[in-house]
Design an enzyme around this catalytic site. Structure first.
Site, short mmCIF file in Angstrom:
data_model
loop_
_atom_site.label_atom_id
_atom_site.label_comp_id
_atom_site.label_asym_id
_atom_site.label_seq_id
_atom_site.Cartn_x
_atom_site.Cartn_y
_atom_site.Cartn_z
N VAL A 44 0.85 -1.20 0.00
CA VAL A 44 0.00 0.00 0.00
C VAL A 44 0.88 1.24 0.00
CG1 VAL A 44 -1.74 1.28 1.33
CG2 VAL A 44 -1.76 -1.23 1.35
N CYS A 45 0.48 2.26 -0.76
CA CYS A 45 1.13 3.58 -0.67
C CYS A 45 0.07 4.65 -0.91
CB CYS A 45 2.30 3.69 -1.65
SG CYS A 45 1.83 3.79 -3.38
N ARG A 46 0.49 5.83 -1.30
CA ARG A 46 -0.47 6.92 -1.49
C ARG A 46 -1.33 6.72 -2.73
NH1 ARG A 46 -1.04 11.95 -3.93
NH2 ARG A 46 0.85 11.64 -5.13
#
Length: 98
Positions: A62-64
């Site tokens: 997961v990231c932005r």
């Protein structure tokens, strides 16, 4: 590269599926809100912390927005780990945050 949408991840969590979520954003970004149960390993530290991961498990990265997590999947796969990119990242996440 395997991918899950944010909706697919949210649905799996709601249905009690145990996901190994790793948020590769920087600490300050994660402090603004993360998916409950997510482990934070900033992308720049991922290669140094591979010893904390198990090759038998699958990790959802997961990231932005999905870019850094995509790079994280490439790093993990190149080292023999199973990983899936959550496309859209936290920008598209509509589920619970902590």
């Amino acid at each position: 590269m395997r991918e899950y949408t944010t909706k697919e991840v949210e649905e799996k969590l709601k249905n009690g599926v145990k996901l190994n979520l790793i948020d590769v954003r920087e600490i300050e970004e994660v402090e603004a809100g993360k998916i409950p149960g997510t482990v934070n390993i900033p992308l720049g530290l991922l290669e140094f912390r591979l010893n904390e991961l198990e090759k038998e498990k699958e990790y959802v990265m997961v990231c932005r927005s999905g870019g850094r997590s995509g790079r994280a999947v490439q790093i993990l796969e190149s080292r023999g780990f199973k990983a899936v990119n959550m496309v859209g990242g936290m920008l598209d996440w509509e589920g619970e945050v902590e």
